[in-house]
Design an enzyme around this catalytic site. Structure first.
Site, mmCIF file in Angstrom:
data_model
loop_
_atom_site.group_PDB
_atom_site.id
_atom_site.type_symbol
_atom_site.label_atom_id
_atom_site.label_comp_id
_atom_site.label_asym_id
_atom_site.label_seq_id
_atom_site.Cartn_x
_atom_site.Cartn_y
_atom_site.Cartn_z
ATOM 1 N N GLY A 125 0.872 -1.174 0.000
ATOM 2 C CA GLY A 125 0.000 0.000 0.000
ATOM 3 C C GLY A 125 0.905 1.219 0.000
ATOM 4 N N ASN A 172 5.214 10.391 -10.896
ATOM 5 C CA ASN A 172 6.223 9.887 -11.837
ATOM 6 C C ASN A 172 5.793 10.359 -13.228
ATOM 7 O OD1 ASN A 172 4.237 8.137 -12.742
ATOM 8 N ND2 ASN A 172 5.099 6.324 -11.771
ATOM 9 N N GLY A 228 12.668 7.796 -13.042
ATOM 10 C CA GLY A 228 13.362 6.511 -12.987
ATOM 11 C C GLY A 228 14.864 6.705 -13.036
ATOM 12 N N GLY A 252 16.587 10.170 -12.927
ATOM 13 C CA GLY A 252 16.562 11.061 -11.772
ATOM 14 C C GLY A 252 15.225 11.760 -11.596
ATOM 15 N N ALA A 308 8.645 0.296 -5.603
ATOM 16 C CA ALA A 308 8.742 1.147 -4.400
ATOM 17 C C ALA A 308 9.841 2.213 -4.491
ATOM 18 C CB ALA A 308 8.904 0.347 -3.112
ATOM 19 N N ALA A 309 10.504 2.332 -5.650
ATOM 20 C CA ALA A 309 11.488 3.419 -5.796
ATOM 21 C C ALA A 309 10.781 4.760 -5.622
ATOM 22 C CB ALA A 309 12.184 3.350 -7.151
ATOM 23 N N GLY A 310 9.594 4.882 -6.204
ATOM 24 C CA GLY A 310 8.829 6.120 -6.080
ATOM 25 C C GLY A 310 8.454 6.401 -4.624
ATOM 26 N N ASP A 311 8.048 5.359 -3.902
ATOM 27 C CA ASP A 311 7.694 5.538 -2.481
ATOM 28 C C ASP A 311 8.918 5.969 -1.680
ATOM 29 O OD1 ASP A 311 5.015 4.802 -2.881
ATOM 30 O OD2 ASP A 311 5.470 2.677 -2.629
HETATM 31 P P1 ADP Z 1 7.990 5.094 -9.659
HETATM 32 O O1 ADP Z 1 8.480 3.891 -8.926
HETATM 33 O O2 ADP Z 1 6.903 5.819 -8.934
HETATM 34 O O3 ADP Z 1 7.690 4.887 -11.122
HETATM 35 P P2 ADP Z 1 10.556 6.195 -10.479
HETATM 36 O O4 ADP Z 1 10.783 4.937 -11.255
HETATM 37 O O5 ADP Z 1 10.568 7.482 -11.215
HETATM 38 O O6 ADP Z 1 9.223 6.130 -9.606
HETATM 39 O O7 ADP Z 1 11.691 6.220 -9.341
HETATM 40 C C1 ADP Z 1 11.713 7.174 -8.314
HETATM 41 C C2 ADP Z 1 13.124 7.699 -8.115
HETATM 42 O O8 ADP Z 1 13.983 6.618 -7.766
HETATM 43 C C3 ADP Z 1 13.723 8.339 -9.379
HETATM 44 O O9 ADP Z 1 13.467 9.738 -9.381
HETATM 45 C C4 ADP Z 1 15.208 8.032 -9.221
HETATM 46 O O10 ADP Z 1 15.844 9.062 -8.493
HETATM 47 C C5 ADP Z 1 15.237 6.738 -8.402
HETATM 48 N N1 ADP Z 1 15.430 5.583 -9.310
HETATM 49 C C6 ADP Z 1 14.481 4.771 -9.838
HETATM 50 N N2 ADP Z 1 15.024 3.841 -10.654
HETATM 51 C C7 ADP Z 1 16.367 4.064 -10.639
HETATM 52 C C8 ADP Z 1 17.518 3.458 -11.269
HETATM 53 N N3 ADP Z 1 17.382 2.420 -12.120
HETATM 54 N N4 ADP Z 1 18.748 3.970 -11.006
HETATM 55 C C9 ADP Z 1 18.908 5.023 -10.163
HETATM 56 N N5 ADP Z 1 17.877 5.643 -9.547
HETATM 57 C C10 ADP Z 1 16.620 5.185 -9.770
#
Ligand code: ADP
Length: 303
Positions: free
Chosen positions: A37, A184, A221, A224, A248-251
Site C-alpha cells: 500500500g 512519476n 526513474g 533522476g 517502491a522506488a517512487g515511495d
Molecule cells: P515510480 O516507482 O513511482 O515509477 P521512479 O521509477 O521514477 O518512480 O523512481 C523514483 C526515483 O527513484 C527516481 O526519481 C530516481 O531518483 C530513483 N530511481 C528509480 N530507478 C532508478 C535506477 N534504475 N537507477 C537510479 N535511480 C533510480
C-alpha cells in the site's frame, strides 16, 4: 514528525509460468504475502530514514490488518490511528508475476475505501505535530482533502504523490493546498491535456502551471528527477546503482524528500535525498523489503 494519510494493503504475490488467459487455470507458485500500500510503504520508508512517523488509515478486522499494523510498527511507525473497519476486508493487491517479469495487478481497496474526513479529524492531534503531511490517492478524496486542510491550519508542508493517477481532474480546492506535487512520468501525463514532448524540466513547469501547485517534481526513474519551483527548474540526475527492481522506488523517493524537508533542508538538497533513497530501493527486490535505511542514504549522498 511526518504524518502519512493513506493506504495499507497486503500484497499477495504468486509466480506463474505465464499470465493466465481468461477462464484459464494455471499451476503457479511459490506464493508469498508482503505488506504494501502506498501509504504504508511511504510511512515505513520515512521511519527507516530516521523520521518520527505516523500513519492514519484503515484496515479490516482480519489477520491481514493485524499483520500490516505489526509490520509498520516493527519499523517504528506510530499505528495508533490505523482504525478497524469490521465490515470490510483489509485492502489487498493480487499480483501475478510471470517468469519473464511481466505482471498483472488487481487491487481491492477494501477498508482503505472507508477512510473518512472524520477519521482524519479524530487523528487531528497527530497532524497538529507534523512538519510534513504526506498524501497519495489510494484512499477517498474527501479524507485526503481534510488531511490537507488540517495540515495547512498547523502550517505543515503538504506533499501529494498523485498515485495511482487520478481518472479525472483533482478538485481545485485540493490542489490549492498542496506545496509539492510529486508524480512519476506517467502520472504527470494525467494532469496535462495532451501528451507533451517537452523535455522534463518543461514538463515540470507545465505541471506547476496547469495545477497551480507552486512546486512540481517529476520522478524519471534512472534519469533522476526534475523540480519546477517559483525560483526556476532544476534536474537532479539519478545516482548510479545496480538496479534490479524499481518497485517502491517512487515511495522511497517521496519519503526521502519528505524526511529531508522535515529536517529543514532546502528543497534542492531534499531532491538529492529523494533520488538517493529511490536509487537504493531500486537495487533490491520487493517493496517494503527494499526500502533503505538512513545510513545507506547518507553513504550514497557522501559518494
Ligand atoms: P515510480 O516507482 O513511482 O515509477 P521512479 O521509477 O521514477 O518512480 O523512481 C523514483 C526515483 O527513484 C527516481 O526519481 C530516481 O531518483 C530513483 N530511481 C528509480 N530507478 C532508478 C535506477 N534504475 N537507477 C537510479 N535511480 C533510480
Amino acid at each position: 514528525m511526518i504524518v502519512v494519510v493513506g493506504s495499507l494493503n497486503m500484497d499477495l504475490v504468486v509466480r506463474s509460468p505465464r499470465l493466465p488467459k481468461p477462464g484459464e487455470t494455471l499451476r503457479g507458485g511459490p506464493f508469498a504475502t508482503y505488506p504494501g500500500g502506498k501509504g504504508a510503504n511511504q510511512a515505513v520508508a520515512a521511519a527507516r530514514l530516521g523520521a518520527k512517523t505516523a500513519i492514519i488509515g484503515r484496515v479490516g478486522a482480519d489477520g491481514f490488518g493485524q499483520m500490516l499494523r505489526i509490520a509498520a510498527e516493527v519499523d517504528g511507525v506510530n499505528v495508533e490511528q490505523v482504525l478497524d473497519t469490521p465490515t470490510m476486508a483489509t485492502g489487498v493487491s493480487l499480483i501475478t508475476v510471470e517468469d519473464g517479469g511481466q505482471n498483472t495487478i488487481v487491487i481491492a481497496s477494501g477498508a482503505n475505501a472507508t477512510l473518512t474526513p472524520e477519521d482524519v479529524e479524530v487523528a487531528g492531534s497527530l497532524i497538529a505535530s507534523a512538519r510534513v503531511v504526506l498524501l497519495q490517492l489510494e484512499v477517498p478524496l474527501p479524507a485526503v482533502i481534510r488531511a490537507a486542510e488540517l495540515a495547512r491550519e498547523v502550517g505543515a508542508t503538504v506533499i501529494l504523490n498523485p498515485a495511482p493517477a487520478p481518472a479525472g481532474r483533482l478538485p481545485a480546492k485540493l490542489l490549492s493546498m498542496i506545496d509539492y506535487l510529486v508524480p512519476n512520468e506517467s502520472e504527470a501525463g494525467a494532469f496535462l491535456d495532451e501528451p507533451s514532448s517537452a523535455p522534463p524540466k518543461g514538463l515540470a513547469r507545465a505541471l506547476a502551471a496547469v495545477t497551480g501547485v507552486p512546486n512540481a517534481i517529476i520522478t524519471l526513474g534512472e534519469a533522476g528527477a526534475v523540480m519546477a519551483s517559483p525560483s526556476g527548474a532544476i534536474h537532479q540526475p539519478a545516482f548510479r546503482v545496480q538496479a534490479v527492481d524499481s518497485t517502491a522506488a517512487g515511495d522511497a523517493f517521496v519519503a526521502g524528500f519528505a524526511v529531508a524537508l522535515s529536517e529543514g533542508l532546502a528543497p534542492t538538497k531534499a531532491l538529492r535525498w529523494g533520488c538517493a533513497a529511490g536509487a537504493l530501493a531500486a537495487t533490491r527486490l520487493g517493496a517494503q523489503a527494499s526500502l533503505p535505511r538512513r545510513d545507506e542514504v547518507l553513504a550514497l549522498l557522501r559518494g
